[in-house]
Design an enzyme around this catalytic site. Structure first.
Site, mmCIF file in Angstrom:
data_model
loop_
_atom_site.group_PDB
_atom_site.id
_atom_site.type_symbol
_atom_site.label_atom_id
_atom_site.label_comp_id
_atom_site.label_asym_id
_atom_site.label_seq_id
_atom_site.Cartn_x
_atom_site.Cartn_y
_atom_site.Cartn_z
ATOM 1 N N ASP A 1 -27.465 5.347 24.030
ATOM 2 C CA ASP A 1 -28.794 4.439 23.697
ATOM 3 C C ASP A 1 -29.769 5.482 22.705
ATOM 4 O O ASP A 1 -29.696 6.608 22.760
ATOM 5 C CB ASP A 1 -29.391 4.247 25.028
ATOM 6 N N ASP B 1 -33.410 4.856 22.002
ATOM 7 C CA ASP B 1 -34.848 4.954 22.194
ATOM 8 C C ASP B 1 -34.897 5.263 23.724
ATOM 9 O O ASP B 1 -34.635 4.641 24.653
ATOM 10 C CB ASP B 1 -35.832 3.897 22.048
HETATM 11 MG MG MG Z 1 -33.596 3.210 26.007
#
Ligand code: MG
Ligand code: ZN
Length: 168
Positions: free
Chosen positions: A4, A6
């Site tokens: 992932d 962010d």
């Molecule tokens: Mg995230």
């Protein structure tokens, strides 16, 4: 290995379109350096609903991604982005498995051999839906029940990579 973006590789700045505001999380660089040392290919899978909502442009997302790659010393790092909003019913927005499957195919790695490292439940559920191995790296924003339900939890991104690689 799939990450992932962010809240995992970079500090989460909601709907950020400014490359200057990109900051790596504390162990992200060390984590990808370890992957490189083990010749493990990796990619990033990221929900960016701000695009569908008109808050950021595709170009801004690409500029931020380029900055992430530069900070990681990972020129050519593949990014797979869902630009859709929740409720559009796309197959790529995590927790749907689409982004992860596309990324694994691009890396040439069977999805069953991929781990997915992320900071929220949607990352874990996308991994389970795709047939990948989820590892949750909680942030202060991660809900306690999300942590409790995750099959594997690591305190940092580097610890998650070590867990997957089986090194200490
Ligand atoms: Mg995230
Ligand atoms: Zn999508």
């Amino acid at each position: 290995m799939l990450f992932d973006r962010d809240g995992t590789l970079i500090v989460d700045v909601p709907y950020n379109g400014d490359p200057q505001r990109v900051t790596l999380t504390p162990t992200a660089r060390e984590a990808v350096d370890l992957l490189r040392a083990h010749s493990v290919p990796f990619a990033v899978v990221s929900n960016q609903s701000g695009v569908a909502r008109g808050l950021i442009s595709e170009e801004q997302v690409a500029a931020v991604n380029a900055r992430v790659a530069a900070l990681l010393g990972a020129a050519g790092l593949p990014f797979f982005v869902c630009p859709h909003a929740e409720g559009e019913g796309c197959g790529c927005r995590k927790p749907a498995p689409g982004l992860l499957k596309s990324a694994a195919a691009a890396l040439g790695v069977p999805i069953e051999e991929c781990a997915m490292i992320g900071d929220i439940r949607a990352d874990v559920d996308a991994a389970l839906a795709a047939g990948a191995r989820p590892v949750l790296v909680p942030t202060p924003a991660t809900l306690p029940h999300e942590v409790a339900l995750a099959p594997a939890v690591a305190p940092t991104v580097l610890d998650a990579v070590r867990l997957v690689l089986g090194v200490s």
